[in-house]
Design a protein around this motif. Sequence first.
Motif, PDB file in Angstrom:
ATOM      1  N   UNK A 262      30.921  12.022   2.772  1.00  0.00           N
ATOM      2  CA  UNK A 262      30.694  12.591   1.436  1.00  0.00           C
ATOM      3  C   UNK A 262      30.982  11.580   0.336  1.00  0.00           C
ATOM      4  N   UNK A 263      30.042  11.448  -0.590  1.00  0.00           N
ATOM      5  CA  UNK A 263      30.267  10.587  -1.747  1.00  0.00           C
ATOM      6  C   UNK A 263      29.795   9.166  -1.589  1.00  0.00           C
ATOM      7  N   UNK A 264      29.525   8.728  -0.338  1.00  0.00           N
ATOM      8  CA  UNK A 264      29.123   7.331  -0.148  1.00  0.00           C
ATOM      9  C   UNK A 264      27.654   7.138  -0.526  1.00  0.00           C
ATOM     10  N   UNK A 265      26.810   8.034  -0.068  1.00  0.00           N
ATOM     11  CA  UNK A 265      25.377   7.931  -0.399  1.00  0.00           C
ATOM     12  C   UNK A 265      25.141   8.688  -1.699  1.00  0.00           C
ATOM     13  N   UNK A 266      24.646   8.006  -2.704  1.00  0.00           N
ATOM     14  CA  UNK A 266      24.505   8.615  -4.018  1.00  0.00           C
ATOM     15  C   UNK A 266      23.764   9.930  -3.955  1.00  0.00           C
ATOM     16  N   UNK A 267      22.651   9.952  -3.199  1.00  0.00           N
ATOM     17  CA  UNK A 267      21.848  11.171  -3.138  1.00  0.00           C
ATOM     18  C   UNK A 267      21.959  11.769  -1.746  1.00  0.00           C
ATOM     19  N   UNK A 268      22.846  12.744  -1.595  1.00  0.00           N
ATOM     20  CA  UNK A 268      23.103  13.317  -0.264  1.00  0.00           C
ATOM     21  C   UNK A 268      21.850  13.968   0.307  1.00  0.00           C
ATOM     22  N   UNK A 269      20.899  14.304  -0.574  1.00  0.00           N
ATOM     23  CA  UNK A 269      19.668  14.939  -0.086  1.00  0.00           C
ATOM     24  C   UNK A 269      18.904  13.992   0.847  1.00  0.00           C
ATOM     25  N   UNK A 270      19.103  12.693   0.675  1.00  0.00           N
ATOM     26  CA  UNK A 270      18.389  11.724   1.525  1.00  0.00           C
ATOM     27  C   UNK A 270      18.714  11.964   2.991  1.00  0.00           C
ATOM     28  N   UNK A 271      19.906  12.448   3.255  1.00  0.00           N
ATOM     29  CA  UNK A 271      20.325  12.638   4.649  1.00  0.00           C
ATOM     30  C   UNK A 271      19.514  13.743   5.314  1.00  0.00           C
TER      31      UNK A 271
ATOM     32  N   UNK B 267      38.575  -9.074  15.445  1.00  0.00           N
ATOM     33  CA  UNK B 267      37.506 -10.038  15.660  1.00  0.00           C
ATOM     34  C   UNK B 267      38.060 -11.447  15.593  1.00  0.00           C
ATOM     35  N   UNK B 268      37.379 -12.407  16.244  1.00  0.00           N
ATOM     36  CA  UNK B 268      37.776 -13.809  16.017  1.00  0.00           C
ATOM     37  C   UNK B 268      36.926 -14.421  14.913  1.00  0.00           C
ATOM     38  N   UNK B 269      35.995 -13.635  14.369  1.00  0.00           N
ATOM     39  CA  UNK B 269      35.164 -14.119  13.259  1.00  0.00           C
ATOM     40  C   UNK B 269      35.212 -13.125  12.104  1.00  0.00           C
ATOM     41  N   UNK B 270      36.337 -12.975  11.428  1.00  0.00           N
ATOM     42  CA  UNK B 270      36.440 -11.980  10.340  1.00  0.00           C
ATOM     43  C   UNK B 270      35.398 -12.166   9.237  1.00  0.00           C
ATOM     44  N   UNK B 271      34.953 -13.389   8.999  1.00  0.00           N
ATOM     45  CA  UNK B 271      33.958 -13.625   7.947  1.00  0.00           C
ATOM     46  C   UNK B 271      32.633 -12.925   8.253  1.00  0.00           C
ATOM     47  N   UNK B 272      32.391 -12.624   9.542  1.00  0.00           N
ATOM     48  CA  UNK B 272      31.160 -11.903   9.915  1.00  0.00           C
ATOM     49  C   UNK B 272      31.127 -10.519   9.246  1.00  0.00           C
ATOM     50  N   UNK B 273      32.317 -10.009   8.897  1.00  0.00           N
ATOM     51  CA  UNK B 273      32.400  -8.654   8.339  1.00  0.00           C
ATOM     52  C   UNK B 273      32.325  -8.651   6.823  1.00  0.00           C
ATOM     53  N   UNK B 274      32.094  -9.814   6.229  1.00  0.00           N
ATOM     54  CA  UNK B 274      32.014  -9.915   4.760  1.00  0.00           C
ATOM     55  C   UNK B 274      30.987  -8.951   4.162  1.00  0.00           C
ATOM     56  N   UNK B 275      29.848  -8.700   4.816  1.00  0.00           N
ATOM     57  CA  UNK B 275      28.878  -7.761   4.221  1.00  0.00           C
ATOM     58  C   UNK B 275      29.458  -6.369   3.957  1.00  0.00           C
ATOM     59  N   UNK B 276      30.577  -6.043   4.545  1.00  0.00           N
ATOM     60  CA  UNK B 276      31.193  -4.720   4.303  1.00  0.00           C
ATOM     61  C   UNK B 276      31.834  -4.653   2.925  1.00  0.00           C
ATOM     62  N   UNK B 277      31.729  -5.743   2.161  1.00  0.00           N
ATOM     63  CA  UNK B 277      32.192  -5.711   0.768  1.00  0.00           C
ATOM     64  C   UNK B 277      31.018  -5.522  -0.192  1.00  0.00           C
ATOM     65  N   UNK B 278      29.811  -5.428   0.335  1.00  0.00           N
ATOM     66  CA  UNK B 278      28.619  -5.368  -0.523  1.00  0.00           C
ATOM     67  C   UNK B 278      28.100  -3.939  -0.680  1.00  0.00           C
ATOM     68  N   UNK B 279      27.234  -3.771  -1.669  1.00  0.00           N
ATOM     69  CA  UNK B 279      26.408  -2.574  -1.824  1.00  0.00           C
ATOM     70  C   UNK B 279      27.182  -1.265  -1.735  1.00  0.00           C
TER      71      UNK B 279
ATOM     72  N   UNK C  73      32.000   2.120  -2.110  1.00  0.00           N
ATOM     73  CA  UNK C  73      32.825   3.200  -1.540  1.00  0.00           C
ATOM     74  C   UNK C  73      34.260   2.719  -1.358  1.00  0.00           C
ATOM     75  N   UNK C  74      34.414   1.437  -1.022  1.00  0.00           N
ATOM     76  CA  UNK C  74      35.780   0.890  -0.882  1.00  0.00           C
ATOM     77  C   UNK C  74      36.465   0.828  -2.244  1.00  0.00           C
ATOM     78  N   UNK C  75      35.689   0.407  -3.253  1.00  0.00           N
ATOM     79  CA  UNK C  75      36.274   0.320  -4.611  1.00  0.00           C
ATOM     80  C   UNK C  75      36.695   1.706  -5.102  1.00  0.00           C
ATOM     81  N   UNK C  76      35.938   2.727  -4.675  1.00  0.00           N
ATOM     82  CA  UNK C  76      36.230   4.097  -5.121  1.00  0.00           C
ATOM     83  C   UNK C  76      37.269   4.788  -4.250  1.00  0.00           C
ATOM     84  N   UNK C  77      37.780   4.055  -3.235  1.00  0.00           N
ATOM     85  CA  UNK C  77      38.839   4.638  -2.415  1.00  0.00           C
ATOM     86  C   UNK C  77      38.351   5.571  -1.331  1.00  0.00           C
ATOM     87  N   UNK C  78      37.013   5.606  -1.113  1.00  0.00           N
ATOM     88  CA  UNK C  78      36.478   6.473  -0.043  1.00  0.00           C
ATOM     89  C   UNK C  78      36.665   5.827   1.331  1.00  0.00           C
ATOM     90  N   UNK C  79      36.773   4.488   1.309  1.00  0.00           N
ATOM     91  CA  UNK C  79      36.919   3.741   2.563  1.00  0.00           C
ATOM     92  C   UNK C  79      38.038   2.711   2.425  1.00  0.00           C
TER      93      UNK C  79
END
Length: 242
Positions: free
Chosen positions: A160-169, A7-19, A24-30
């Motif tokens: 797997x593991x990203x959504x706390x309650x897999x039943x929601x899917x 991207x030429x606007x990497x800051x646009x992707x900042x929300x991928x560090x949230x929620x 999931x990134x902190x846990x090594x899933x992503x």
Amino acid sequence: MRIDVLTIFPDYLAPLSLSLIGRARERGLLDVSAHDLRRWTSDVHRTVDDTPYGGGPGMVMRPEPWGRAFDELVPAGVAPPRFVVPSPAGAPLTQSLAAELAAEPWLLFGCGRYEGIDQRVLDDAADRMPVTEVSLGDVVLFGGEVAVLAVVEAVTRLLPGVLGNAESLAEESHTGGLLEAPVYTKPPVWRERPVPDVLRSGDHGRIARWRRDQALVRTARRRPDLLAALPPGTLDATDQLA
Ligand SMILES: NC(=S)c1ccno1
């Protein structure tokens, strides 16, 4: 899953560090990385675009920076990613496409800007990796970044593991081809609007029937195209569409 975004606007992707994606990134899933395409420019102005051949309004993204980025990020001898490019000319983003992308070990997203990316970038990419152009809908955005956020969310929540309650899917819209039933929570009455009695009955059989009926009626009214696309045998004699 590994995700790279050009991207030429990497800051646009900042929300991928949230929620949930951030967790999931902190846990090594992503493993998510946003790369500034200008890193692969070769002039002092870090040029990524130029006027379109054949004339016309706006600018087109030049191929050279993209090619250099591919050479560095996807070297020969490495199992390549799937290159996903949001575009109004792409295939509709559907739950089934999200599930298909969720099965990939590595996704490389390319964010177009201006009037688009020189077609030779897509052609060069197709020589080294699978390419999927995807569209959020029949609408034109400023660029691909917002669409990448949507695609990454639709895909990673299925991992797997990203959504706390897999039943929601299991009970959400488009799972099983239908729109989901309306949902309610406390209070039991709000501004003189009660929660449907059946949902407070404790009768799980009646509740399941009510939810199925609501999903069918909603789908018939709002998205008859989804009903028409249901696999044969999805509906049975107990299913009412009105
Ligand atoms: N409709 C999509 S995904 C898009 C990308 C850029 N502009 O529109």
